[in-house]
Design an enzyme around this catalytic site. Structure first.
Site, short mmCIF file in Angstrom:
data_model
loop_
_atom_site.label_atom_id
_atom_site.label_comp_id
_atom_site.label_asym_id
_atom_site.label_seq_id
_atom_site.Cartn_x
_atom_site.Cartn_y
_atom_site.Cartn_z
N TYR B 103 28.59 29.35 17.80
CA TYR B 103 27.23 29.13 17.29
C TYR B 103 26.22 29.87 18.15
O TYR B 103 26.39 29.98 19.37
CB TYR B 103 26.88 27.64 17.36
CG TYR B 103 27.50 26.77 16.31
CD1 TYR B 103 26.89 26.57 15.08
CD2 TYR B 103 28.71 26.11 16.56
CE1 TYR B 103 27.46 25.74 14.12
CE2 TYR B 103 29.28 25.29 15.60
CZ TYR B 103 28.65 25.10 14.39
OH TYR B 103 29.21 24.28 13.45
N TYR B 142 36.67 26.21 15.94
CA TYR B 142 36.26 26.29 17.35
C TYR B 142 36.68 25.03 18.09
O TYR B 142 36.82 23.96 17.50
CB TYR B 142 34.76 26.55 17.48
CG TYR B 142 33.87 25.49 16.88
CD1 TYR B 142 33.57 24.32 17.56
CD2 TYR B 142 33.29 25.67 15.63
CE1 TYR B 142 32.74 23.37 17.02
CE2 TYR B 142 32.46 24.73 15.08
CZ TYR B 142 32.19 23.57 15.78
OH TYR B 142 31.37 22.62 15.22
N ARG B 152 37.77 22.03 15.68
CA ARG B 152 37.19 21.68 14.39
C ARG B 152 37.74 22.60 13.30
O ARG B 152 37.81 23.81 13.49
CB ARG B 152 35.65 21.86 14.39
CG ARG B 152 34.83 20.94 15.25
CD ARG B 152 34.82 19.47 14.88
NE ARG B 152 35.02 19.07 13.50
CZ ARG B 152 34.08 19.05 12.55
NH1 ARG B 152 32.85 19.42 12.82
NH2 ARG B 152 34.35 18.63 11.33
N HIS B 155 34.04 25.00 9.04
CA HIS B 155 33.12 24.21 8.20
C HIS B 155 31.73 24.82 8.23
O HIS B 155 31.37 25.55 9.14
CB HIS B 155 33.05 22.76 8.68
CG HIS B 155 32.49 22.62 10.06
ND1 HIS B 155 33.26 22.75 11.19
CD2 HIS B 155 31.23 22.40 10.49
CE1 HIS B 155 32.50 22.61 12.25
NE2 HIS B 155 31.26 22.40 11.87
N HIS B 157 27.69 23.48 7.75
CA HIS B 157 26.82 22.31 7.65
C HIS B 157 25.83 22.50 6.49
O HIS B 157 25.24 23.57 6.35
CB HIS B 157 26.02 22.13 8.93
CG HIS B 157 26.85 21.81 10.14
ND1 HIS B 157 27.09 20.53 10.57
CD2 HIS B 157 27.49 22.61 11.01
CE1 HIS B 157 27.83 20.56 11.65
NE2 HIS B 157 28.11 21.82 11.95
#
Lengths: 201, 236
Positions: B103, B142, B152, B155, B157
């Protein structure tokens, strides 16, 4: 239009915003779409009403500040009207939207600059005391929590408020912001001693 | 003091306390939530103007000078309420990691590369049919520190505003066939298997564009607008 043929099996479940929402959601960072002006200013200059700051800190069950929460607020204007078609009394030209979004800082602090809302209609024709609806999102929160901020200098209206009346008296204080000058302070405790009242809605 | 929107529909949500997701342990309320009637406060909610969403906001691959690295994808779907009605003028906000699973956030420091051509944030205002459409890059898995060897699933959000503050939804979209599903406590915090599956996008060859991008369909269903205890049961 028939809706039955497309009726979904159920709602989409909620998931956490996670810790990395800032550049996607909150003003004052790289987020370019600013539904409110930067730094939590909910009310533009010139918005009628008493200008106030709503601030406080968010704490977890260990009493530690929560640095990666996000709060959203929704409120009526100074006359108690919501900027929404569902409120038949809303003014078309009202520049005040009533929505705000703030992340929490390293010490768990959130902050909104807004105007104090007026009383709004409640169930059964009763009036609700001035209040701000608050939704709390965060890492470790699989769905948002809903609470309300009331105002300590509205004691008479608070005593008659139909929603506060549903809260056990000993816990009502967790919903009432304390006033110092033009700043109202309301801490949010997610868990444990002094736990904030959260609503099922 | 009757409730106006059915609270049963919220049963699809995960409970606040899900100890396998360790961050919930100190952040879930211990007191029961207090049931309140829906007043004008809850039944209204923010309305956004069209003017603020730019066309490039929905294409996360054109927000920088160069093209981001990774597998280009198109995600489209409808924002509906639980009665099947499209939700127009809904602001859909989206954010995600890059193709390497990193991110653009100061606190994400895991050793995967940042992509100078990818921020990973987008937004879209649905039309009358409730449709939205994004072009982006498939995010990578990640690591996170929830438990030993925790990763995770890929995905994206999503944040959506429905017609009231009660239909406010933040969720995550997953990709079909992800091998990490059985090990992810955030995904598995949703107790109902069918509700969990509603978070998995559907690969769609019709949305897929030749020589360009894979397509996925992901419908987002919010709480109903006008359902009341007096309403006739739906036939289906």
């Amino acid at each position: 239009m028939s809706t039955d043929s497309t009726r979904p099996e159920g709602i989409t479940p909620s998931q956490t915003v996670g810790p990395f929402f800032h550049y996607g959601l909150t003003p004052g960072t790289a987020y370019p779409h600013v539904p409110v002006s930067a730094d939590g200013h909910v009310a533009a200059p010139g918005t009628p009403g008493e200008r106030i700051v709503l601030t406080g800190r968010v704490f977890d069950g260990a009493g530690e500040p929560v640095p990666d929460a996000m709060l959203e607020i929704w409120q009526a204007d100074a006359d108690g009207r919501y900027a929404h078609p569902g409120d038949g009394r809303a003014r078309q030209s009202n520049s005040f939207m009533g929505f705000g979004r703030s992340d929490t800082r390293a010490d768990g602090t959130y902050r909104f600059e807004t105007v104090k809302p007026g009383p709004v209609p409640g169930p059964g024709g009763r009036e609700q005391a001035p209040h701000i609806l608050v939704a709390v999102f965060g890492r470790g929160m699989l769905k948002q929590l809903f609470t309300r901020a009331y105002f300590e200098d509205e004691a008479t209206a608070n005593a008659a408020d139909p929603i506060l009346a549903l809260v056990p008296e000993a816990r009502r204080g967790t919903l009432v912001a304390t006033r110092h000058g033009d700043t109202y302070t309301l801490d949010i405790r997610l868990q444990g001693e002094g736990e904030t009242v959260f609503f099922a809605v | 003091m009757a409730l106006i929107l059915p609270t049963e529909s919220t049963a699809a949500h995960p409970p606040s306390l899900h100890p396998a997701y360790t961050s919930t342990v100190l952040r879930a309320p211990q007191q029961p939530l207090i049931l309140v009637p829906h007043t004008l406060t809850e039944l209204t909610g923010p309305v956004y103007g069209h003017g603020k969403v730019r066309e490039t906001d929905a294409d996360l691959t054109v927000q920088h000078a160069g093209e981001p690295l990774g597998e280009r994808i198109i995600i489209t779907g409808r924002v509906l309420d639980e009665d099947g009605r499209p939700v127009p003028n809904a602001l859909v906000e989206l954010w995600q990691a890059n193709a390497a699973g990193r991110y653009v956030h100061v606190r994400d420091q895991h050793p995967a590369p940042l992509d100078p051509n990818f921020t990973g944030a987008g937004r879209y205002l649905t039309g009358e049919d409730g449709r939205y459409r994004f072009t982006t890059i498939r995010p990578g898995a990640y690591p996170w520190r929830n438990h030993h060897n925790a990763w995770r699933p890929a995905h994206i959000h999503f944040s959506v505003f429905g017609p009231s503050f009660l239909s406010r939804l933040v969720t995550q979209m997953y990709f079909p066939g992800d091998p990490l599903f059985p090990f992810d406590p955030i995904f598995n915090g949703i107790p109902d298997e069918k509700a969990r599956e509603r978070l998995i996008a559907r690969f769609d060859l019709e949305t897929t564009q030749p020589e360009w991008a894979l397509g996925y369909q992901f419908d987002i269903v919010l709480r109903g607008r006008e359902a009341t205890p007096m309403e006739e049961p739906h036939e289906h």
